[in-house]
Write a protein that holds these residues in place. Structure first.
Motif, PDB file in Angstrom:
ATOM      1  N   LYS A 124       0.580  -1.181   0.266  1.00 23.21           N
ATOM      2  CA  LYS A 124       0.292   0.187   0.124  1.00 23.21           C
ATOM      3  C   LYS A 124       1.086   1.906   0.220  1.00 23.21           C
ATOM      4  CE  LYS A 124      -3.678  -2.042   2.416  1.00 23.21           C
ATOM      5  NZ  LYS A 124      -4.767  -1.921   3.791  1.00 23.21           N
ATOM      6  N   THR A 125       1.620   1.916   1.166  1.00 26.01           N
ATOM      7  CA  THR A 125       2.797   1.955   0.833  1.00 26.01           C
ATOM      8  C   THR A 125       3.533   2.585  -0.613  1.00 26.01           C
ATOM      9  OG1 THR A 125       3.409   1.698   3.160  1.00 26.01           O
ATOM     10  CG2 THR A 125       4.638   3.466   2.321  1.00 26.01           C
ATOM     11  N   THR A 126       4.060   1.536  -1.061  1.00 21.54           N
ATOM     12  CA  THR A 126       4.670   2.084  -2.314  1.00 21.54           C
ATOM     13  C   THR A 126       3.391   2.065  -3.058  1.00 21.54           C
ATOM     14  OG1 THR A 126       5.882  -0.612  -1.838  1.00 21.54           O
ATOM     15  CG2 THR A 126       5.868   0.426  -3.681  1.00 21.54           C
ATOM     16  N   LYS A 128       4.328   6.117  -4.888  1.00 16.08           N
ATOM     17  CA  LYS A 128       3.665   5.809  -6.785  1.00 16.08           C
ATOM     18  C   LYS A 128       2.512   6.771  -7.328  1.00 16.08           C
ATOM     19  CE  LYS A 128       5.910   1.550  -7.795  1.00 16.08           C
ATOM     20  NZ  LYS A 128       5.528   0.222  -8.581  1.00 16.08           N
ATOM     21  N   LYS A 129       1.561   6.301  -6.796  1.00 19.46           N
ATOM     22  CA  LYS A 129       0.615   7.434  -7.565  1.00 19.46           C
ATOM     23  C   LYS A 129       1.386   8.744  -6.964  1.00 19.46           C
ATOM     24  CE  LYS A 129      -3.879   8.264  -6.502  1.00 19.46           C
ATOM     25  NZ  LYS A 129      -5.136   8.646  -5.332  1.00 19.46           N
ATOM     26  N   ASN A 130       1.605   9.322  -5.468  1.00 18.63           N
ATOM     27  CA  ASN A 130       1.787  10.877  -5.563  1.00 18.63           C
ATOM     28  C   ASN A 130       3.395  11.438  -6.115  1.00 18.63           C
ATOM     29  OD1 ASN A 130      -0.134  11.180  -3.222  1.00 18.63           O
ATOM     30  ND2 ASN A 130       1.628  10.568  -1.536  1.00 18.63           N
ATOM     31  N   ASN A 189       2.939  14.427  -9.231  1.00 21.23           N
ATOM     32  CA  ASN A 189       3.518  15.640  -9.046  1.00 21.23           C
ATOM     33  C   ASN A 189       4.394  15.511  -9.867  1.00 21.23           C
ATOM     34  OD1 ASN A 189       3.104  16.032  -6.395  1.00 21.23           O
ATOM     35  ND2 ASN A 189       4.388  14.799  -5.262  1.00 21.23           N
ATOM     36  N   THR A 190       4.616  14.982 -11.338  1.00 22.59           N
ATOM     37  CA  THR A 190       5.446  15.083 -12.316  1.00 22.59           C
ATOM     38  C   THR A 190       4.676  16.092 -13.860  1.00 22.59           C
ATOM     39  OG1 THR A 190       6.271  12.605 -11.278  1.00 22.59           O
ATOM     40  CG2 THR A 190       6.789  13.987 -13.962  1.00 22.59           C
TER      41      THR A 190
END
Length: 159
Positions: free
Chosen positions: A146-148, A152-154, A158-159
């Motif tokens: 979940k953290t990973t 990745k989503k964040n 941000n990109t």
């Protein structure tokens, strides 16, 4: 837990109560039976729910005091973990290790023969070991995944 173990635990309780001239109440024996029937770790609330399902109601104080007696007699083990206080049957509870996720609080018993052997054979100064429980804190695979995904989503946002 098997019937033989329950009977052995019951015998220990009975002998203690008789030798100390304490009452052999149905509540104590019902709580002992529930403790050895639940299997694994349980909270005071889960023990109470189990007893209520069996149509046996006891007060929270009775549960607490009876478990305290069981711990003294080594018929139960107490664990103070991240998610609260848990208990488990202790008569045949051998030395063991727990993995505890610091995110979700999930507790898993694990067998680590090398660690168990090392601790069982440790020479302790002026202390006789009777047993141990080892707690290993970390992150379970579910929480790590979940953290990973969140990272990745964040990063993608941000990109």
């Amino acid at each position: 837990m098997d019937n033989k173990t329950k009977l052995a635990a019951r015998k220990i309780l009975t002998e203690y109560l008789e030798s100390n001239k304490l009452r052999k109440t149905p509540e104590r024996y019902a709580i002992l039976n529930a403790t050895y029937s639940i299997g694994g770790h349980f909270t005071l609330e889960e023990l109470n729910a189990f007893l209520e399902k069996e149509n046996f109601r006891v007060s929270r104080a009775t549960l607490y005091n009876t478990l305290k007696l069981f711990i003294k007699l080594r018929l139960a083990v107490i664990h103070r973990l991240l998610g609260g206080t848990y208990y488990e049957a202790g008569y045949t509870n051998e030395n063991h290790c727990h993995q505890i996720c610091t995110i979700c609080g999930k507790v898993t018993e694990v067998q680590i023969p090398q660690v168990i052997s090392a601790l069982e054979n440790a020479k302790l100064r002026r202390f006789q070991q009777e047993g141990f429980v080892l707690y290993i804190y970390g992150t379970c695979s579910t929480c790590r995944a979940k953290t990973t995904r969140m990272k990745k989503k964040n990063n993608n946002n941000n990109t």
